[in-house]
Every structure is written in structure tokens, then in C-alpha cells.
Design an enzyme around this catalytic site. Structure first.
Site, PDB file in Angstrom:
ATOM      1  N   ASP A 356     -13.397 -61.911 -32.575  1.00 60.25           N
ATOM      2  CA  ASP A 356     -13.606 -61.319 -33.903  1.00 60.25           C
ATOM      3  C   ASP A 356     -12.754 -62.046 -34.941  1.00 60.25           C
ATOM      4  OD1 ASP A 356     -13.603 -59.667 -36.210  1.00 60.25           O
ATOM      5  OD2 ASP A 356     -14.055 -57.913 -34.991  1.00 60.25           O
ATOM      6  N   HIS A 387     -17.641 -60.454 -35.721  1.00 57.26           N
ATOM      7  CA  HIS A 387     -17.362 -59.145 -36.314  1.00 57.26           C
ATOM      8  C   HIS A 387     -18.679 -58.479 -36.674  1.00 57.26           C
ATOM      9  CE1 HIS A 387     -14.959 -56.116 -38.362  1.00 57.26           C
ATOM     10  NE2 HIS A 387     -15.786 -56.199 -39.381  1.00 57.26           N
TER      11      HIS A 387
END
Length: 464
Positions: A356, A387
Site C-alpha cells: 500500500d 491502496h
């Protein structure tokens, strides 16, 4: 806000990120966050040597290189069986989609596209403010199947990110849920996504008061339907705050958080990689620019629109107010989403990625002690996904969507089995009590020498 405004803001961030990747500068760590630069170690994190490998050591492996981190329980075993059978975890991402930045930017930059039919309701709050509820009514409403044993479709409450951007993944999740028998409804905060700001008050990052009123209204409208909730990215702070404040009084049956921001204060203070920081900041400035005149009496709008970071923007908007200024510490005492997490009494699945780029490395942004100690919280950690991305080959939806709905189905089956077992236990206890009343069981003879104290003695058992 015009739809091209948000797309332009994130497109500029994408171009800046591309230039950053071409230069490949060094990276440095400040506090608990990773600042701009190439993430060379991300690809090895899930293989044992990196932070994600350390977090998942000894945990149950799943298809696709995912790991389930949780406290052992009967519900955890049920969820583990459901995930092992899940076809959504089997296919890995295409080579050109495995990059975390590409997955993230495809999620935020690509247009939403046609296909969803929304019926909007405005809900007037106790302080005369307005929030919006977008009910997804089509396409795909025909032939829907029930999501629980009673045959009544469940309601799926969807909370977008805290910036107010309605992404393509949110709408795709709603359409998939509609096909599988849910009533999806999207919650929009004050001033977000064309919801009018009728009072000079915006919703703080982790204040669930508006969400409480919206859920109460949804419960009034569908009193007998189960209610599930799912949040995206920074919108998870709102959902987790609601679950912690309401505890066992929550109307929610189960919840899921996709790429949640859990350590929010550290996340704001360390800052994001600068392309994402500037893109999200520009999006918020564009969204609030239409209310600049209305906000002049409460905040310093000049300083607000000159903010150079998300922390400065948040602090100016909610801490440095003209009527009731507070400190940064006080603000997070009331808005940290994990402040009442021990009171949460609803199963929560957090779907996170080891690469992420917005939240950072798992060892920094994931409070693993929460998942090890709290039986209501489950962490599904994947190798790739970016993300809120978790993309697959078109036209398949993001695999996180399938996993979320399969998780809700597993919860429904688990609770149904628990209720059935409790019913059988009650019937068996009632049957045995009836046999005792009619004397079919042998009676214990009381010795004449027994004292009255021995016959009528009893003990009280205390449990916590």
C-alpha cells in the site's frame, strides 16, 4: 464539485508520480511513515524477510499468497474455511497490474463510468445539517436473491473515503452487491459529492454522530433487514468510531474495511508520498472552494486554502476555528478511530495490502496487537493490491469486493448455525426439566439426618 475537477487533480498526481518513479530517488523514514521514493523492498515483504512476512509468520496461509491474522475462535475457523474456498483469492494480478502505484491510481483516477442508477435522499440532522444517502437501485435489481435465511434482503451501507471522492470501485461494489441480493446505500458526509452544506459545520475525521443518525434512519426504514457496512480507505475511521462508541448497541451485523487507515494521527503527521499528498489536498481544496464564503465566519479560509499538507489542512479546518479552537492533541482524543475499539462487538474484516503506497509498510500502519488480542477483528493481508485497488482482469470486479461479500455470507451462516444450536440446547433443557417434573428420573433420597442447612444451601456463580 464538477467531476473533471477531481479527475484533473489525481491525474496531475499520477504524472508527478510517474516522474518520481523514473528518477528513482532514495527514500527515508520519518517516524512511522515512509516518505517519497522507490519501494524496492515491497516485493519481498510477504516472502518472510520483510515486515509483512514477520507479521504473517505462523498465521494461516490462504490462496493467492494472502494471510489471515486473527485471534483463534470458532468464528475465525468459519471465516478461514470460507476464504480457503473462495475463488476470488486464486487468480493473481496481471503482470502489468501488479504495481502498487498503478493499482492505486487506476482506482482513483479512472472515471466512474455509466451503469449505476442512484436514488438520493437528504437526511436533516438534529443540528439542521444535511447528509445524503444514495440508494443504488439499478441495474441488476431484477431477480435478486435473498441474503439471509428469512428471505429478506440485507442492507449494505457503503462509506467512501474521507475526501468525498466517489470512486469506481465503490460503485462497482454496490452493483455487485445489488446483483447478489443486497440493498446498497452510499453515505455522503456534509458537503461531499454534491450534498449541500447548509450550516458552516463539517464532519471531523472520526466523529460518528452524523453516521449514527443515518443508521438510525436506515434501521427505521428497514427494521427487519440485517445491516452490513463496508468502508473504503480513510472512510474506515468513521465506521470504526461508530462501532466503538455504540458497542453492543450497534445495529450493524458485520463490517469490512478496505485499505483502512488505522493509525490516523501518525498518518497525518508523517505525511503521504508527495504525489498522493498533493493530489488529495488539491481535491479537498476544490471541493470546499464552493463553500468558502459560508466558512469565513468559522475558519480562516485564506490559511485553509494555502495549506501545504493534509495535516495543516485538517488542523486549520477543525482545530483553529474562530468560535472554539482546540489543540491537535484534543482533536485526536475525540477522533482517533481506535479510541473505543475495545467496546466494539461486531466482527470486522480489514483487507490490506503489503504494498500500500498511501498507508505505508504494514509494520508501521497496522496495529497487529489489535488482531492478535481482539476476537472481533480479522486482518486479511495480501501481497499486492495497492491502496483500495485489488484489481483483476476486466470485466471482473476487484477481488476485495468478492471477498467482502463472501465474508458477509459466512457471517450470516455462522450466526444462523449458532442460533440453531442455541435453540436445540433450549429445547433439550426444557425436555429434561419436564421429565424431572413428572418424576421419570430417579430422585435423590435425602437422609433423615441431613440438616436443613444442607438441604437448602445454594451457591451463586459470578461471571464476567
Amino acid at each position: 464539485m464538477p467531476p473533471w475537477g477531481a479527475a484533473l487533480a489525481l491525474l496531475l498526481a499520477a504524472l508527478a508520480l510517474l516522474a518520481l518513479r523514473l528518477r528513482r530517488p532514495s527514500r527515508r523514514v520519518v517516524g512511522a511513515r515512509t516518505l517519497p521514493g522507490a519501494r524496492s523492498e515491497d516485493h519481498g515483504e510477504m516472502d518472510g524477510g520483510g515486515p509483512a512476512g514477520q507479521l504473517s509468520a505462523g498465521r494461516e496461509p490462504l490462496p493467492g499468497g494472502c494471510r489471515l491474522i486473527c485471534k483463534p475462535s470458532a468464528l475465525a475457523q468459519c471465516l478461514l474455511r470460507a476464504l480457503r474456498r473462495s475463488a476470488a483469492l486464486e487468480p493473481g494480478p496481471l503482470p502489468w497490474l501488479s504495481g502498487p502505484h498503478l493499482q492505486t491510481l487506476c482506482h482513483f483516477v479512472l472515471p466512474v463510468g455509466p451503469g449505476s442508477e442512484l436514488a438520493r435522499e437528504y437526511l436533516q440532522l438534529a443540528d439542521d445539517g444535511l447528509v445524503a444517502l444514495d440508494w443504488v437501485v439499478g441495474p441488476g435489481a431484477r431477480g435478486r436473491r435473498a441474503t439471509n435465511a428469512g428471505g429478506l434482503p440485507a442492507v449494505l451501507l457503503v462509506i467512501p473515503n474521507a475526501w468525498g471522492r466517489l470512486t469506481r470501485n465503490v460503485l462497482r461494489l454496490c452493483l455487485l452487491a445489488l446483483e447478489r441480493g443486497y440493498y446498497p446505500v452510499i453515505f455522503h458526509r456534509r458537503g461531499h459529492h454534491d450534498c449541500p452544506l447548509v450550516s458552516p459545520r463539517l464532519q471531523p475525521f472520526g466523529d460518528p454522530s452524523d453516521l449514527k443518525e443515518a443508521i438510525t434512519y436506515i434501521r427505521f426504514r428497514h427494521p427487519a433487514a440485517p445491516l452490513f457496512a463496508v468502508s473504503e480507505g480513510s472512510g474506515s475511521a468513521l465506521l470504526l468510531s461508530y462501532l466503538g462508541e455504540c458497542g453492543s448497541s450497534s445495529y450493524v451485523t458485520g463490517a469490512a474495511c478496505i485499505s483502512p487507515v488505522l493509525r490516523c494521527r501518525e498518518w497525518f503527521e508523517a505525511g503521504l508520498p508527495w504525489p498522493y499528498e498533493r493530489g488529495f489536498l488539491l481535491h479537498q481544496k476544490i471541493a470546499l472552494s464552493r463553500y468558502a464564503t459560508a466558512l469565513e465566519d468559522t475558519v480562516d479560509t485564506g490559511k485553509l486554502f494555502r495549506s501545504r499538507s493534509l495535516r495543516e489542512f485538517e488542523e486549520t479546518l477543525f482545530c483553529h476555528t474562530k468560535s472554539f479552537p482546540i489543540s491537535w492533541d484534543t482533536y485526536w482524543d475525540h477522533n482517533d478511530p481506535l479510541r473505543d475499539v475495545d467496546e466494539a462487538a461486531v466482527p470486522v474484516l480489514c483487507i490490506c495490502s503489503a504494498d500500500d503506497p498511501v498507508c505505508g509498510p504494514p509494520s508501521h500502519f497496522l496495529p497487529t496487537e489489535l488482531f492478535h488480542s481482539n476476537p472481533y477483528f480479522f486482518l486479511l493481508l495480501s501481497r499486492h493490491g495497492g491502496h483500495c485497488g485489488f484489481l483483476r482482469q476486466e470485466p471482473l470486479p476487484a477481488w476485495s469486493h468478492d471477498v467482502t461479500l463472501e465474508y458477509f455470507r459466512a457471517l450470516t451462516d455462522f450466526f444462523r448455525t449458532e442460533e440453531r444450536m442455541k435453540g436445540l440446547s433450549k429445547r433439550r433443557a426444557s425436555f429434561l426439566a419436564g421429565r424431572r417434573r413428572w418424576g421419570t428420573l430417579p430422585k435423590r433420597e435425602v437422609s433423615p439426618s441431613s440438616s436443613l442447612e444442607e438441604i437448602f444451601s445454594w451457591k451463586r456463580s459470578y461471571t464476567r
